[in-house]
Structures are given as C-alpha cells and as structure tokens.
Design an enzyme around this catalytic site. Sequence first.
Site, PDB file in Angstrom:
ATOM      1  N   GLU A  37      79.309 -12.046 -42.586  1.00  9.72           N
ATOM      2  CA  GLU A  37      79.030 -12.419 -41.233  1.00  9.72           C
ATOM      3  C   GLU A  37      78.335 -13.083 -39.704  1.00  9.72           C
ATOM      4  O   GLU A  37      78.676 -13.724 -39.532  1.00  9.72           O
ATOM      5  CB  GLU A  37      80.412 -11.111 -40.425  1.00  9.72           C
ATOM      6  CG  GLU A  37      81.639 -11.105 -40.932  1.00  9.72           C
ATOM      7  CD  GLU A  37      82.961 -12.527 -40.806  1.00  9.72           C
ATOM      8  OE1 GLU A  37      82.533 -13.100 -39.816  1.00  9.72           O
ATOM      9  OE2 GLU A  37      83.556 -12.777 -41.234  1.00  9.72           O
ATOM     10  N   TYR A 120      82.883 -10.073 -31.886  1.00 10.29           N
ATOM     11  CA  TYR A 120      83.602 -10.426 -33.321  1.00 10.29           C
ATOM     12  C   TYR A 120      83.705  -9.708 -34.127  1.00 10.29           C
ATOM     13  O   TYR A 120      84.138 -10.253 -35.509  1.00 10.29           O
ATOM     14  CB  TYR A 120      83.202 -11.773 -32.831  1.00 10.29           C
ATOM     15  CG  TYR A 120      83.723 -12.884 -34.404  1.00 10.29           C
ATOM     16  CD1 TYR A 120      84.985 -13.030 -34.524  1.00 10.29           C
ATOM     17  CD2 TYR A 120      82.856 -12.741 -34.892  1.00 10.29           C
ATOM     18  CE1 TYR A 120      84.690 -13.652 -35.865  1.00 10.29           C
ATOM     19  CE2 TYR A 120      82.491 -13.085 -36.426  1.00 10.29           C
ATOM     20  CZ  TYR A 120      84.007 -13.854 -36.641  1.00 10.29           C
ATOM     21  OH  TYR A 120      84.932 -14.586 -38.000  1.00 10.29           O
ATOM     22  N   ASP A 138      87.089 -15.476 -33.284  1.00  3.39           N
ATOM     23  CA  ASP A 138      85.981 -16.540 -32.802  1.00  3.39           C
ATOM     24  C   ASP A 138      86.217 -18.157 -32.236  1.00  3.39           C
ATOM     25  O   ASP A 138      87.815 -18.011 -32.163  1.00  3.39           O
ATOM     26  CB  ASP A 138      84.874 -16.675 -34.018  1.00  3.39           C
ATOM     27  CG  ASP A 138      86.016 -17.125 -35.306  1.00  3.39           C
ATOM     28  OD1 ASP A 138      87.072 -17.569 -35.031  1.00  3.39           O
ATOM     29  OD2 ASP A 138      85.142 -17.697 -36.178  1.00  3.39           O
TER      30      ASP A 138
END
Length: 348
Positions: A37, A120, A138
């Site tokens: 991520e 996020y 996002d």
Amino acid sequence: MNPISKLPIPLLEWYRDNARTLPWRTLPTPYRVWVSEIMLQQTRVTAVLSYFDRFMAAFPTPAALAAAPEDQLLKLWEGLGYYSRARNLQKAARQVITDFGGQFPDTYLELRSLAGIGEYTAAAIASIAYGEALPAVDGNLLRVTARITGDDGDITTPAMKKKVTALLTEIIPIKAPGAFNQAMMDLGALICLPNGAPLCDSCPAASFCLAHQKGLETVLPVRSPKKARRIEERNVFFFFYQGKVALRRRPQKGLLAGLWEPPCEHSADARTQLEAWGISLGQPSFAGVSRHIFTHVEWHMEAYVLEVSSSHLPPEWIWADRDAVRHQYAIPAAYAGFSDILEQYLAH
Ligand code: SF4
C-alpha cells in the site's frame, strides 16, 4: 434508496472473476499489505511490481527492515519516487519493534500510530489483513462513488471524503471488507477509469449508476483544478575523474532527502558555479537537457560534463565508480534522462 447500496453483491461477483493477480494478494500478511500500500501511493501498479518482490526478499520482516542500512533501503527504492515513504516505512518498522514488541499492530487505531500510515492505509491494512469493516477511501473509491451516486461535490475536499466514507461504511460487507476495498480499487483501475471514458458496458454497477444513466460519466467526478507547478531551471554538473563521477548527498530534509546526485543547482552561469565549488579548471561542455516532474515542482535541467585533472572535491562529495552507481548509491529518477552520460564516461 441510495444507488450505492446496490453495489456490494454485483461488485464482489465481478471481483471474483476479474480480480488482478498481484503478489501481495497471494499472501496478504499485514506486513506485505502495508509495504504494497505504501509503494502504491501515487504510483502505478505496473511500476510497483518489480520493486515489491525485491523489497520483500531484502527485508522479509519488520525487524529486517528496521535494521536496514539507509543506503540499502534507498537504493532498493531508487526510481520509485517519493522517498519519504521509504524512510517512514523504516521508522514504522522500528515502532513495531519498540512499541508493539515486534508484532504488527492489528487494529485501525494502532496502525494509525505508525509513521506514514494515514486513514487510507490504515483502513486498507485493517480491512485486508484483519477483516475490519472500514472503507479505504482513496481517489478510486471517491471517483467510483461520486459517479454511482451522481454526486457533483468536489472530491478533493475533506467534506466530500467524509461523505463518501460515511456512505461506504454503511454498505461495506462485514464479512468481506478486504475484498470490497480491493474490488473497488480494481474497478477504479480497470473499468471506472480516471482519465477518458469509463468502460460502463463492462461495469457491474451500470444498471444503477446515476452518472451512467444521465450520461455524466465524463463530467463526474468534479475535481478542483490543481495549482500550477513551479518551474525551476537547474544546471546539473557531471564531473568525472579517472572514470568516476562526483556525487553529493542531498540534505536530510526536503525533496529527495538523503539521496545522492550529481551536483545540481539553480541555473546561474556555469563557470561562476564551478568557482563557488573551487573547481575552476577546464571548460564544462554542454551535454543535453532533461525535465522531471514532481508533484509541486518541475525541474528543467541542463547538463554539463567536465573531466577534471585533480581528485579534489568539496567536502562530503564522493567519487563513485560504475559499480557504486549501480549498486550502492540511490540516485533519484529525476536524473534518469542523463543516464547516457554516465554510460559514456564511467569506466567499464
Ligand atoms: S457505470 Fe460507468 S461511470 Fe458508473 S461506476 Fe460503472 S464504469 Fe463508472
């Protein structure tokens, strides 16, 4: 009824048949999901793929990452950009060791306490690795949700993010939050595209998406225009001595912090600059131009090459040979446009 509430079942069915095969998905440990991520922030999946496996091979655990020498870490990140991400990864790995006894934290709130992990990323890890029912909002989720709900709010504003988060929190399936978030990411990347027309004919939301029904697919989402980037004119100097190139380390704070570079300054007269560095022998030859675009600034660079006859350098600059340039010092992609200069002058 808000059309978004019709989304989960068709979306998950679509995802079952269309999910992208990605290395971090085959073994979604919290550590792997986290690294992926962070790498994916502001970066395309295709660019991340080759980095992810190399990074995991070098640092298979948070402990290995915490103990890594900075130059090795930055070298593995070389070319991926936004290097503060790599530094924060290491900072957070150290927090995992010191604050959590080496165990990766397993709740959204604890994840948020780690360096570089915002709303996020914490929601993505908590939902994918731990099944916490939180939407990871996002740009993809904002765009898809704004289109399905026909909402013309500005998706760059905190208010719109809050609204979308609230809507998706209500509908995210408790038993499959990770799949839901990843399905939304894939839908955004493959079907409900950010630039150009989305592929509504292949979309599981086509029958209830308001943007599609009203022909507003390319009008929504609304996004306030970005500020124009600042342009910086820079001179880049490639000094060579006996087949080695001079590099200096950038400051530990700010853009490209701690990376190595050929000396590069705002444009002034090249000769004046050389004198300021105490390198006054010889006439540098112009060797080409290149541009690099950062988020807020654009570098317009002119390169100069000078083969010097003395190894004297300003303090803290170093001479790097071909092997060190390749394997030891992380040089930002901003200079990739000049790689042919290194190819030509570094000794084989
Ligand atoms: S129908 Fe079209 S606009 Fe609506 S979510 Fe699907 S791809 Fe996006």
